[in-house]
Write an enzyme that holds these catalytic residues in place. Structure first.
Site: not given
Length: 475
Positions: A288, A295
């Site tokens: 995607g 993070c």
């Protein structure tokens, strides 16, 4: 003394340990009440511990003390209110109150990327440790939980040595967190493992007692929670190594998407096929627009920076390419938009002036309001920079998105965003978008063109409804 073993199986209760406060169970403090600290504080109160949450942000503490979680995490609001009412949980902005209360102090402050490089900014860690240490009056355990460069625990020991009386015997330990936004309550109450880095039997026993509520819950549900007892360096490396691996896996499948796009393959079928191999697995193989959040991006960059400082930079050179692949997926959406809208790209990129684009999704993942380094919001900004009139909708992240990208237009619903759009971009895989009716949306849009930036839509269903569909790495 370093514990001379590393166990990956649940261990029996280590000999009885009396908390320095004299309480029956260790009293716990969580310094930093952002996503990490607030979640842990609330969930450990739910496990029956007496818990104090500390932060220097008075507005945040006031909100938590009033029963409202300052971010979106399913199920956490109810637990907060229940444990405030039970008296097991409270919040403060005072270091002295925190020092006087707790036996075990978990450091949960942010470690953002430095403004002048890729390394982690440890200034919040330093402030929390020094602020706490100078108010301690009895033996205590300071436990790092924030994601930090390897070597930080030893540095914290030095800070404690400078700011706390030596005769108190303050000790340091490390226990990394493994929270997934959207699933964080389960990750705390029912973790898939607990890792602790300690130097003494006392620290080991205190941390075991601090997690006994987790083990007791597992026993009632006939589950096991692996406990890994190890050294400081290994405990510090666990989280960054895990994030580097996951980021690499995501970028790998996105690299395969790039190959599929030029070879005529379908990356979703490719991912399914290789995911059946038990050595590979299918998790984190969804191609995607790439990863984001607070993070993975900063952690892989800080890991590279720290490895370079230690003289092991060559070992992590591949993470630079992982980062580049991830960022390329964002510009790929811009290229697909130009193709679908029949616009040519010049030296400065495509010109999308005069087009209206609906962007569905602003958060980096569903079930969160976190827009930090969100690919969806970055793509929306790229589309706007190319001249498009961009209208954004997200079920939970609108307030944060508006603060991060104030020049975009934000709509109160999915229908309002799609109405009049020449192109729809689905960039976060919220269930509302996955399950949307393409026929109904087609009646609102000015042009039935859709980019599935998460490969989360039923392409056949959308095509049958008259939409010109483009996925990522799909023919």
């Amino acid at each position: 003394m370093t514990i001379p073993y590393s166990s990956t199986q649940p261990v029996p209760a280590i000999g009885a340990v009396t908390p320095p406060s004299g309480a029956a169970r260790p009293r716990l403090a969580f310094l930093g009440t952002g996503y990490l600290g607030a979640t842990y504080a609330i969930c450990f109160a739910e496990l029956g511990y007496e818990v104090l949450g500390f932060d220097v942000d008075e507005a945040k503490i006031a909100k938590l003390a009033g029963g409202a979680v300052p971010f979106h995490e399913p199920g956490l609001d109810e637990l907060l209110r229940r444990n405030l009412a039970a008296g097991r949980l409270r919040f403060t902005t005072e270091y002295k109150e925190t020092a006087d209360f707790a036996d075990v102090h978990f450091i949960c402050v942010g470690t953002p990327q430095r403004a002048d490089g890729m390394g982690a900014d440890l200034s919040y860690v330093e402030s929390a440790v020094t602020g706490l240490a100078q108010h301690l009056t009895r033996k205590a355990l300071i436990v790092g939980k924030s994601t930090v460069p390897v070597g930080t625990a030893e540095w914290i020991e030095q800070l404690v040595g400078k700011h706390a009386p030596a005769d108190l015997g303050i000790e340091v330990a490390w226990s990394p967190e493994f929270l997934q936004e959207g699933f964080a309550v389960e990750d705390v109450l029912r973790p898939n493992r607990i890792v602790i880095g300690v130097k003494s039997d006392w620290a080991n026993a205190m941390l075991y007692a601090s997690h006994k509520g987790v083990f007791d819950l597992a026993a009632t549900e006939d589950r096991e929670v692996p406990l890994v007892v190890t050294d400081f360096a290994t405990a510090e490396l666990v989280k960054v190594a895990a994030n580097a691996f996951l980021a690499t896996k995501i970028s790998f499948i996105n690299a395969m998407a790039e190959v599929c796009e030029v070879a005529g393959g379908d990356v979703t079928m490719l991912a399914r096929s290789i995911g059946y191999d038990p050595r590979i697995g299918n998790r984190f193989l969804q191609a995607g627009v790439g990863f984001g959040g607070g993070c993975l991006p900063k952690d892989i960059r800080a890991f590279q920076a720290r490895a370079q400082e230690l003289g092991a930079g060559e070992a992590l050179r591949f993470l630079h390419e992982v980062d580049l692949i991830n960022l390329r997926r964002r510009t790929r959406v811009l290229q697909l938009a130009a193709e679908l809208l029949g616009r040519r790209s010049g030296p400065a990129g495509p010109d999308l002036s005069g087009t209206r684009v609906a962007v569905l999704g602003a958060t980096f993942k569903p079930n969160s309001d976190d827009v930090r380094d969100a690919p969806s919001l970055a793509v929306a900004a790229l589309l706007a920079k190319a001249g498009a009139d961009v209208h954004v909708y997200d079920p939970e992240g609108m307030e944060n998105a508006r603060a991060a990208q104030p020049d975009l237009t934000y709509e109160p619903s999915m229908n309002d965003a799609v109405r009049g759009a020449d192109l729809v971009c689905v960039l976060t895989e919220w269930a509302d978008f996955r399950n949307a009716d393409p026929v109904a949306l087609g009646e609102l849009a000015a042009g039935r063109r859709v980019i599935d930036g998460r490969n989360c839509l039923d392409s056949a269903l959308w095509t049958h409804a008259g939409w010109e569909y483009r996925g990522m790495g799909r023919p």
